[in-house]
Design a protein around this motif. Structure first.
Motif, PDB file in Angstrom:
ATOM      1  N   ASN A  58     -14.280  -5.230  -4.239  1.00  0.00           N
ATOM      2  CA  ASN A  58     -13.691  -4.528  -3.094  1.00  0.00           C
ATOM      3  C   ASN A  58     -14.274  -3.127  -2.937  1.00  0.00           C
ATOM      4  N   PRO A  60      -7.603  -1.790   1.692  1.00  0.00           N
ATOM      5  CA  PRO A  60      -6.817  -3.022   1.625  1.00  0.00           C
ATOM      6  C   PRO A  60      -5.968  -3.130   2.890  1.00  0.00           C
ATOM      7  N   VAL A 107     -13.654   1.262   2.655  1.00  0.00           N
ATOM      8  CA  VAL A 107     -13.067  -0.067   2.447  1.00  0.00           C
ATOM      9  C   VAL A 107     -11.578   0.119   2.140  1.00  0.00           C
ATOM     10  N   ILE A 157      -5.940   3.002  -2.920  1.00  0.00           N
ATOM     11  CA  ILE A 157      -6.790   1.925  -2.412  1.00  0.00           C
ATOM     12  C   ILE A 157      -7.148   0.957  -3.536  1.00  0.00           C
ATOM     13  N   ASP A 197      -7.480 -10.003   4.175  1.00  0.00           N
ATOM     14  CA  ASP A 197      -8.809  -9.413   4.349  1.00  0.00           C
ATOM     15  C   ASP A 197      -8.749  -7.892   4.326  1.00  0.00           C
ATOM     16  N   ASN A 198      -9.831  -7.316   3.806  1.00  0.00           N
ATOM     17  CA  ASN A 198      -9.946  -5.864   3.800  1.00  0.00           C
ATOM     18  C   ASN A 198     -10.188  -5.335   5.208  1.00  0.00           C
ATOM     19  N   TYR A 200      -3.129  -7.072  -4.864  1.00  0.00           N
ATOM     20  CA  TYR A 200      -3.324  -8.224  -3.972  1.00  0.00           C
ATOM     21  C   TYR A 200      -3.972  -9.394  -4.716  1.00  0.00           C
ATOM     22  N   TYR A 206       0.831  -1.214   0.000  1.00  0.00           N
ATOM     23  CA  TYR A 206       0.000   0.000   0.000  1.00  0.00           C
ATOM     24  C   TYR A 206       0.859   1.255   0.000  1.00  0.00           C
ATOM     25  N   THR A 246     -14.045   1.191  -2.795  1.00  0.00           N
ATOM     26  CA  THR A 246     -13.427   2.092  -1.821  1.00  0.00           C
ATOM     27  C   THR A 246     -14.421   2.525  -0.752  1.00  0.00           C
ATOM     28  N   HIS A 285      -5.783  -3.099  -3.963  1.00  0.00           N
ATOM     29  CA  HIS A 285      -6.708  -4.233  -4.053  1.00  0.00           C
ATOM     30  C   HIS A 285      -6.360  -5.107  -5.262  1.00  0.00           C
TER      31      HIS A 285
END
Length: 520
Positions: free
Chosen positions: A378, A507, A505, A324, A497-498, A331, A189, A380, A328
């Motif tokens: 996912n 990451p 939301v 963000i 997991d988020n 990942y 991130y 944001t 995601h």
């Protein structure tokens, strides 16, 4: 004497008892009066609550609603999903307001079609971010950056793309010096945020500042400072906001720190405009130049603070959400290395033919789909298509939305709805590129396209104006990774997991991705 003393003592005790009983009677009467006032107040608040007819998820009574607000703060999606499953329209409590939420694609479409004079996006955006306190007061009054992003930035994506690609390449080489024979653990991130900050500011302010560590630190940290301010403002009742808000330090501090970097460049460009008019050889083609010109046209040429604030605001919007979104996607790639070769084949063949151009990016359907699908599962934020009612509005199901009400659509619930997407809970990276192969579907499922079923960027004319720039930037980054690196999690681990903070939301912020230079 003993007998007389006892009588006196008994008399005194009786007197004290009578006084105590009198005090208790008065206290009981006072308690009854206070209880009656409290009950009357609660009754009146409930009786005349303009939102009382809208179903509530959790307790809605005064005081008790704060329990629901706390639950929403801890697990907003669970609350929103319960409402989505039960009602077309419902309300949820936050600490400082009620949010009315619409459910399903049809209601999303109805909300976005309501005219601006009835439902305001601008007011909703200002309300949710408390922008005059947390971002910049001048920008709220004169949002010149919105017009510049919608018109100039979007129109110049093609000529700007080589600069973005160059800055992405430069940033990855410096920040991820991976080798072919070993894996390098990278804080994902943080690193992706820095790449995005550099690439975005190459377009915002040019090459000299986008590589300036002090400038980048200010621009990158501003997003966290805005969110800190939003959190503080969201925890206090509305009547305190105009008192506390002007004293929040973060926005004013960022403006003060940014000014010495930006104002000399603004003054230099103003001198060039005065000397040469609006066209001269070597004129910068960047966001700052367009902002200067827009300020001049609006009669705001001397408002240096406005221009500084506009650059900060552009950074908040671009760096925060794009970081963000891209993390995601990274990942997902690291957890599913089988997709790397598929994406690599697509990117390699197109770059060989068209180079790093906007046309080339437009041909990368699988890459585009990968990013869109990652955003679908996912996102944001759990809510989107935000509006504030400027007058009473009656929805098609008969729900009356009173003026002043904050309204939104349930984004995550929409994106995970089986009526909208088959196997909606499953990450299917080529879901949208496959759909584009169907007749008449070529453009409908592009990453930047919105619909009532896909509201990650909002929907309609108030959809995120910077999404075209963001999509191109993120596609360049993902293409660069698959061309130059192999990526995975340690021990071929799963996507972490988020993290959820109210409707936001995130990451996993501390997860590391392993990078290895691709073997050619």
């Amino acid at each position: 004497m003993a007998s007389g003393g006892g009588a006196f003592l008994c008399s005194t005790l009786l007197s004290d008892v009578h006084l105590l009983q009198h005090d208790m009677d008065q206290s009981a009467q006072l308690a009854c009066i206070l209880l009656a006032v409290l009950c009357a107040t609660l009754y009146l608040r409930i009786r005349f609550d303009t939102l009382r007819t809208i179903p509530t998820i959790g307790p809605s009574a005064p005081v008790l609603s704060y329990i629901a607000a706390y639950k929403f703060l801890r697990n907003a999606q669970e609350v929103l999903q319960e409402g989505y499953n039960k009602h077309k329209v419902f309300k949820v409590a936050m600490l400082d307001r009620w949010i009315v939420v619409v459910s399903g694609a049809k209601m999303n479409e109805e909300l976005r079609r309501l005219p601006d004079e009835a439902m305001s996006f601008i007011d909703a955006a200002d309300e949710i971010t408390q922008s005059k306190y947390t971002i910049a007061p001048d920008v709220q009054k004169h949002p010149i950056h919105v017009k510049v992003i919608k018109e100039h930035l979007t129109r110049n994506l093609a000529p700007l793309l080589p600069d973005i690609a160059e800055e992405v390449d430069y940033s990855f080489q410096e920040l991820i010096p991976a080798k072919q024979d070993e894996w390098l653990a990278v804080p994902a991130y943080k690193t992706m945020s820095e790449v995005i900050a550099r690439a975005s500011n190459r377009v915002f302010v040019g090459i000299s500042l986008c590589r300036n560590p002090q400038y980048l630190e200010i621009a990158s940290s501003f997003a966290a400072e805005v969110l800190r301010g939003c959190t503080v403002m969201g925890l206090m009742p509305n009547f305190l906001k105009p008192i506390i808000g002007p004293h929040l330090p973060w926005s004013r501090r960022a403006i003060k720190r940014m000014a010495p970097h930006v104002i000399p460049i603004i003054e230099q460009r103003q001198r060039q405009l005065e000397a040469h008019g609006e066209d001269w050889t070597g004129k910068p083609n960047d966001l700052l130049m367009w902002l200067v010109e827009e300020a001049n046209h609006a009669g705001l040429a001397n408002n240096m603070n406005l221009l500084v604030q506009s650059i900060l605001t552009a950074n908040f919007v671009a760096v925060h959400t794009s970081s963000i979104t891209f993390t995601h996607a990274l990942y997902h790639l690291a957890a599913n290395s089988q997709y790397t070769e598929i994406l690599r084949d697509e990117v390699e063949s197109i770059i060989q033919q068209d180079g790093w151009t906007k046309i080339a990016l437009g041909k990368m359907w699988k890459l585009d789909s990968f990013l869109k699908e990652s955003q679908r599962v996912n996102g944001t934020s759990h809510i989107s298509v935000m509006r504030i009612a400027l007058k009473d509005v009656v929805l098609s199901d008969g729900t009356m939305i009173p003026a002043g009400t904050f309204v939104a659509a349930a984004a995550t619930s929409t994106h995970l709805d089986e009526e909208n997407y088959e196997n909606a809970e499953i990450f299917n990276p080529f879901r949208f590129s496959d759909k584009r192969l169907e007749d008449g579907e070529k453009n409908k499922h592009q990453y930047v396209s919105t619909s009532s079923e896909y509201i990650g960027f909002g929907h309609g004319k108030h959809a995120c104006p910077g999404r075209f720039f963001a999509a191109n930037e993120l596609k360049v980054m993902l293409a660069h990774i698959v061309l130059n690196y192999d990526v995975m999690f340690e021990n071929e681990g799963k996507k972490p997991d988020n993290i959820f903070v109210a409707t936001t939301v995130l990451p996993a912020p501390d997860a590391k991705v392993l990078f290895r230079k691709r073997s050619l």
